[in-house]
Design a protein around this motif. Structure first.
Motif, PDB file in Angstrom:
ATOM      1  N   GLY A   1     -59.410 -40.752 -27.030  1.00 55.89           N
ATOM      2  CA  GLY A   1     -59.269 -41.873 -27.870  1.00 55.89           C
ATOM      3  C   GLY A   1     -59.149 -43.082 -26.583  1.00 55.89           C
ATOM      4  N   MET A   2     -59.236 -44.365 -27.411  1.00 55.40           N
ATOM      5  CA  MET A   2     -59.237 -45.495 -26.513  1.00 55.40           C
ATOM      6  C   MET A   2     -58.198 -45.531 -25.646  1.00 55.40           C
ATOM      7  SD  MET A   2     -62.248 -46.779 -27.219  1.00 55.40           S
ATOM      8  CE  MET A   2     -61.968 -48.299 -26.427  1.00 55.40           C
ATOM      9  N   GLU A   3     -57.068 -44.801 -25.925  1.00 59.80           N
ATOM     10  CA  GLU A   3     -56.064 -45.098 -24.981  1.00 59.80           C
ATOM     11  C   GLU A   3     -56.385 -44.400 -23.525  1.00 59.80           C
ATOM     12  OE1 GLU A   3     -55.863 -41.049 -27.007  1.00 59.80           O
ATOM     13  OE2 GLU A   3     -56.012 -43.167 -27.820  1.00 59.80           O
ATOM     14  N   ALA A   4     -57.419 -43.589 -23.640  1.00 56.03           N
ATOM     15  CA  ALA A   4     -57.927 -43.084 -22.329  1.00 56.03           C
ATOM     16  C   ALA A   4     -58.654 -44.012 -21.641  1.00 56.03           C
ATOM     17  CB  ALA A   4     -58.417 -41.668 -22.637  1.00 56.03           C
ATOM     18  N   LEU A   5     -58.970 -45.122 -21.954  1.00 53.18           N
ATOM     19  CA  LEU A   5     -59.815 -46.088 -21.454  1.00 53.18           C
ATOM     20  C   LEU A   5     -59.378 -46.106 -19.817  1.00 53.18           C
ATOM     21  CD1 LEU A   5     -62.208 -48.037 -21.270  1.00 53.18           C
ATOM     22  CD2 LEU A   5     -60.600 -49.782 -22.043  1.00 53.18           C
ATOM     23  N   PRO A   6     -58.193 -46.182 -19.373  1.00 55.61           N
ATOM     24  CA  PRO A   6     -57.980 -46.494 -17.830  1.00 55.61           C
ATOM     25  C   PRO A   6     -58.383 -45.449 -17.306  1.00 55.61           C
ATOM     26  CG  PRO A   6     -56.004 -47.342 -19.383  1.00 55.61           C
ATOM     27  CD  PRO A   6     -56.893 -46.729 -20.280  1.00 55.61           C
ATOM     28  N   ALA A   7     -58.163 -44.118 -17.859  1.00 53.84           N
ATOM     29  CA  ALA A   7     -58.748 -43.034 -16.869  1.00 53.84           C
ATOM     30  C   ALA A   7     -60.076 -42.896 -16.855  1.00 53.84           C
ATOM     31  CB  ALA A   7     -58.152 -41.653 -17.756  1.00 53.84           C
ATOM     32  N   LEU A   8     -60.864 -43.288 -17.840  1.00 51.97           N
ATOM     33  CA  LEU A   8     -62.168 -43.288 -18.065  1.00 51.97           C
ATOM     34  C   LEU A   8     -62.721 -44.344 -16.744  1.00 51.97           C
ATOM     35  CD1 LEU A   8     -64.981 -43.146 -20.717  1.00 51.97           C
ATOM     36  CD2 LEU A   8     -64.949 -45.255 -19.130  1.00 51.97           C
ATOM     37  N   LEU A   9     -62.140 -45.578 -16.823  1.00 50.29           N
ATOM     38  CA  LEU A   9     -62.593 -46.445 -15.704  1.00 50.29           C
ATOM     39  C   LEU A   9     -62.470 -45.809 -14.227  1.00 50.29           C
ATOM     40  CD1 LEU A   9     -60.998 -49.534 -17.631  1.00 50.29           C
ATOM     41  CD2 LEU A   9     -63.508 -49.045 -17.517  1.00 50.29           C
ATOM     42  N   ALA A  10     -61.230 -45.333 -14.084  1.00 44.47           N
ATOM     43  CA  ALA A  10     -61.047 -45.018 -12.667  1.00 44.47           C
ATOM     44  C   ALA A  10     -61.717 -43.699 -12.365  1.00 44.47           C
ATOM     45  CB  ALA A  10     -59.485 -44.130 -12.757  1.00 44.47           C
ATOM     46  N   GLN A  11     -62.358 -43.115 -13.035  1.00 42.87           N
ATOM     47  CA  GLN A  11     -63.160 -41.933 -12.856  1.00 42.87           C
ATOM     48  C   GLN A  11     -64.619 -42.143 -12.806  1.00 42.87           C
ATOM     49  OE1 GLN A  11     -62.285 -38.290 -15.160  1.00 42.87           O
ATOM     50  NE2 GLN A  11     -60.207 -38.804 -15.391  1.00 42.87           N
ATOM     51  N   SER A  12     -65.106 -43.154 -13.458  1.00 46.35           N
ATOM     52  CA  SER A  12     -66.440 -43.300 -13.491  1.00 46.35           C
ATOM     53  C   SER A  12     -67.316 -44.270 -12.369  1.00 46.35           C
ATOM     54  CB  SER A  12     -66.869 -44.113 -14.986  1.00 46.35           C
ATOM     55  OG  SER A  12     -66.372 -43.614 -16.009  1.00 46.35           O
ATOM     56  N   ASP A  13     -68.548 -43.629 -12.170  1.00 42.30           N
ATOM     57  CA  ASP A  13     -69.334 -44.351 -11.181  1.00 42.30           C
ATOM     58  C   ASP A  13     -70.126 -45.454 -11.745  1.00 42.30           C
ATOM     59  OD1 ASP A  13     -69.021 -42.560  -8.661  1.00 42.30           O
ATOM     60  OD2 ASP A  13     -69.551 -40.919 -10.125  1.00 42.30           O
ATOM     61  N   TYR A  14     -70.494 -44.858 -13.204  1.00 43.93           N
ATOM     62  CA  TYR A  14     -71.049 -45.978 -14.148  1.00 43.93           C
ATOM     63  C   TYR A  14     -70.207 -46.098 -15.163  1.00 43.93           C
ATOM     64  CZ  TYR A  14     -75.141 -45.894 -10.875  1.00 43.93           C
ATOM     65  OH  TYR A  14     -75.949 -45.922  -9.838  1.00 43.93           O
ATOM     66  N   VAL A  15     -69.795 -47.307 -15.471  1.00 45.06           N
ATOM     67  CA  VAL A  15     -69.245 -47.476 -16.973  1.00 45.06           C
ATOM     68  C   VAL A  15     -70.149 -48.124 -17.920  1.00 45.06           C
ATOM     69  CG1 VAL A  15     -67.380 -48.698 -18.275  1.00 45.06           C
ATOM     70  CG2 VAL A  15     -66.966 -47.638 -15.785  1.00 45.06           C
TER      71      VAL A  15
ATOM     72  N   ASN B   1     -63.045 -58.863 -25.554  1.00 44.55           N
ATOM     73  CA  ASN B   1     -62.267 -58.783 -24.225  1.00 44.55           C
ATOM     74  C   ASN B   1     -61.628 -57.396 -24.018  1.00 44.55           C
ATOM     75  OD1 ASN B   1     -62.937 -61.838 -23.660  1.00 44.55           O
ATOM     76  ND2 ASN B   1     -61.177 -62.354 -24.761  1.00 44.55           N
ATOM     77  N   LEU B   2     -62.546 -56.564 -24.500  1.00 41.66           N
ATOM     78  CA  LEU B   2     -62.007 -55.149 -24.309  1.00 41.66           C
ATOM     79  C   LEU B   2     -61.885 -54.882 -22.714  1.00 41.66           C
ATOM     80  CD1 LEU B   2     -61.149 -52.163 -25.372  1.00 41.66           C
ATOM     81  CD2 LEU B   2     -63.738 -51.573 -25.216  1.00 41.66           C
ATOM     82  N   ILE B   3     -62.805 -55.482 -21.846  1.00 42.43           N
ATOM     83  CA  ILE B   3     -62.841 -55.313 -20.506  1.00 42.43           C
ATOM     84  C   ILE B   3     -62.556 -56.602 -19.759  1.00 42.43           C
ATOM     85  CG2 ILE B   3     -64.179 -54.627 -18.508  1.00 42.43           C
ATOM     86  CD1 ILE B   3     -63.766 -52.348 -20.581  1.00 42.43           C
ATOM     87  N   ASP B   4     -61.210 -56.572 -19.396  1.00 43.42           N
ATOM     88  CA  ASP B   4     -60.779 -58.041 -18.951  1.00 43.42           C
ATOM     89  C   ASP B   4     -60.551 -57.566 -17.426  1.00 43.42           C
ATOM     90  OD1 ASP B   4     -59.754 -60.527 -18.500  1.00 43.42           O
ATOM     91  OD2 ASP B   4     -58.825 -60.572 -20.735  1.00 43.42           O
TER      92      ASP B   4
ATOM     93  N   VAL C   1     -67.558 -58.402 -25.324  1.00 38.61           N
ATOM     94  CA  VAL C   1     -66.603 -57.141 -25.011  1.00 38.61           C
ATOM     95  C   VAL C   1     -66.054 -56.984 -23.716  1.00 38.61           C
ATOM     96  CG1 VAL C   1     -67.033 -54.756 -24.812  1.00 38.61           C
ATOM     97  CG2 VAL C   1     -68.163 -55.962 -26.701  1.00 38.61           C
ATOM     98  N   VAL C   2     -66.616 -58.075 -22.937  1.00 42.60           N
ATOM     99  CA  VAL C   2     -66.261 -58.157 -21.238  1.00 42.60           C
ATOM    100  C   VAL C   2     -65.843 -59.505 -21.234  1.00 42.60           C
ATOM    101  CG1 VAL C   2     -66.794 -57.861 -18.955  1.00 42.60           C
ATOM    102  CG2 VAL C   2     -67.934 -56.443 -20.494  1.00 42.60           C
ATOM    103  N   ASN C   3     -64.644 -59.867 -20.836  1.00 37.67           N
ATOM    104  CA  ASN C   3     -64.219 -61.386 -20.560  1.00 37.67           C
ATOM    105  C   ASN C   3     -65.144 -62.055 -19.393  1.00 37.67           C
ATOM    106  OD1 ASN C   3     -62.358 -63.252 -18.704  1.00 37.67           O
ATOM    107  ND2 ASN C   3     -61.606 -63.218 -20.652  1.00 37.67           N
ATOM    108  N   GLU C   4     -65.699 -63.246 -19.926  1.00 33.04           N
ATOM    109  CA  GLU C   4     -66.641 -63.733 -19.236  1.00 33.04           C
ATOM    110  C   GLU C   4     -66.208 -64.215 -17.746  1.00 33.04           C
ATOM    111  OE1 GLU C   4     -69.635 -67.542 -20.290  1.00 33.04           O
ATOM    112  OE2 GLU C   4     -68.077 -67.202 -21.344  1.00 33.04           O
ATOM    113  N   ALA C   5     -64.947 -64.846 -17.694  1.00 30.00           N
ATOM    114  CA  ALA C   5     -64.394 -65.422 -16.473  1.00 30.00           C
ATOM    115  C   ALA C   5     -64.150 -64.174 -15.417  1.00 30.00           C
ATOM    116  CB  ALA C   5     -63.298 -66.124 -16.571  1.00 30.00           C
ATOM    117  N   SER C   6     -63.590 -63.125 -16.099  1.00 24.09           N
ATOM    118  CA  SER C   6     -63.115 -62.035 -15.406  1.00 24.09           C
ATOM    119  C   SER C   6     -64.416 -61.213 -14.601  1.00 24.09           C
ATOM    120  CB  SER C   6     -62.167 -61.185 -16.289  1.00 24.09           C
ATOM    121  OG  SER C   6     -61.195 -61.686 -16.796  1.00 24.09           O
TER     122      SER C   6
END
Length: 347
Positions: A201-215, A227-230, A251-256
């Motif tokens: 589920g989406m609660e595992a997003l932090p784990a996915l980000l930490a493990q991935s070479d490509y997101v 702003n799902l990705i900030d 979906v990605v915060n522009e400034a971030s």
């Protein structure tokens, strides 16, 4: 007395590609009306009032900052079928759609978008342009012939994290498996897929980000993914990871994103969907208020991932097939909003 013709409304210039195939499908008794933005909202609502089938376009969806869509549905009196032959309907509100009407979202773009993603990954690992530029100057900087040149990467063994696991994500997972990549995914409704190492589920997003070479971002747009990705999410990515956005820009915060790339907190990004777009009548306009074009660790493409020579042919076939099903009261495909009651007739 001559019967009143039934009306097909082609809203926007792009919709014209469907005119002849649809009229051949519809047969006698139907007429086609066309609308473009220069006719304004008044012209749009006048034609919408008599339309039974509507083929929309991005030009129509963006008319009057989106208010043209609401006005179209409010003016309609006979509308039974709306087909949107492009990706994404996060801008469309169900309450706008009139009773006894159905909306289909026909994209047909998942295959070419998945190929775009894999092409981007391959290019990130094997920089053909850089190698070519060097050798044209008779420099063997990247060469392995003397066993001293720079080395490029490999795709196999890398991990790709899919944020969203719809049609695009599923096709990417299939292609990634052929390259022997590790594939993980998060989505609102996790399940089991033989193509994935794990799917949560989406609660595992932090784990996915930490493990991935490509997101890879391939979620729908809209308020739920704004702003799902900030800043915090970008900070969870590996320092040598690459972010790929084929979803929607916000979906990605522009400034971030700009800051993370500028400070090289991640290896880079490949972005196909943006924050601002030129008006339909123009092909010139900045994709952002920020100077992304100054960043050398970013690949920028103009929302072109799914725009191929073959795409239009598939779209026409799918649109015509859905219209045929509508005429013969058969099941429609790609339905996103259905306001028909259990006992209502479409015709």
């Amino acid at each position: 007395m001559t019967p009143t013709p039934r009306t097909l409304l082609l809203a926007g210039r792009y919709s014209q590609v469907f005119k002849e195939p649809l009229l051949a499908c519809l047969g006698p008794g139907w007429v086609a009306e066309s609308w473009c933005a220069e006719e304004g909202t008044e012209g749009l609502t006048r034609k919408a009032a008599v339309a039974e089938i509507l083929i929309g376009s991005a030009e129509w969806a963006r008319h009057a900052q989106g208010l043209g869509v609401e006005a179209t549905f409010a003016a309609s009196r006979r509308l039974g079928l709306t087909i949107l032959p492009f990706s994404g309907v996060d801008w469309l509100r169900s309450e706008w759609v009139p009773a006894n009407s159905v909306v289909c979202n026909v994209s047909n773009g998942s295959d070419p978008i998945a190929e775009y993603v894999m092409g981007a990954i391959l290019n990130a690992e094997i920089p053909f342009r850089e190698m070519d530029a060097e050798l044209r100057q008779h420099r063997w900087t990247w060469g392995g012939g003397s066993v001293v040149g720079r080395k490029h990467g490999e795709v196999q063994g890398k991990t790709i994290g899919l944020v969203g696991y719809g049609r695009i994500g599923q096709r990417v997972a299939q292609l990634a498996a052929a390259f022997r990549m590790q594939t993980i995914a998060v989505s609102r409704s996790p399940g089991v897929s033989r193509e994935l190492n794990w799917w949560r589920g989406m609660e595992a997003l932090p784990a996915l980000l930490a493990q991935s070479d490509y997101v890879l971002l391939c979620v729908p747009g809209g308020a739920e993914t704004l702003n799902l990705i900030d800043k915090d999410e970008l900070s969870r990515m590996k320092s040598n990871a690459i972010l790929i956005n084929v979803a929607r820009g916000p979906v990605v915060n522009e400034a971030s994103l700009f800051g993370a790339l500028q400070r090289r907190e991640i290896r880079g990004a490949i972005v196909d969907t943006w924050y601002t777009y030129p008006p339909p009548s123009s092909m010139v306009g900045a994709p952002s208020s920020l100077a992304f074009e100054t960043l050398d660790n970013l690949v920028m493409t103009p929302h072109a991932a799914g725009w191929t020579d073959e795409l239009e042919t598939r779209r026409v076939e799918t649109v015509v097939r859905n219209v045929h099903c509508y005429l013969h009261r058969k099941a429609l495909t790609d339905v996103v909003i259905d306001k028909r009651s259990a006992t209502s007739e479409c015709l």
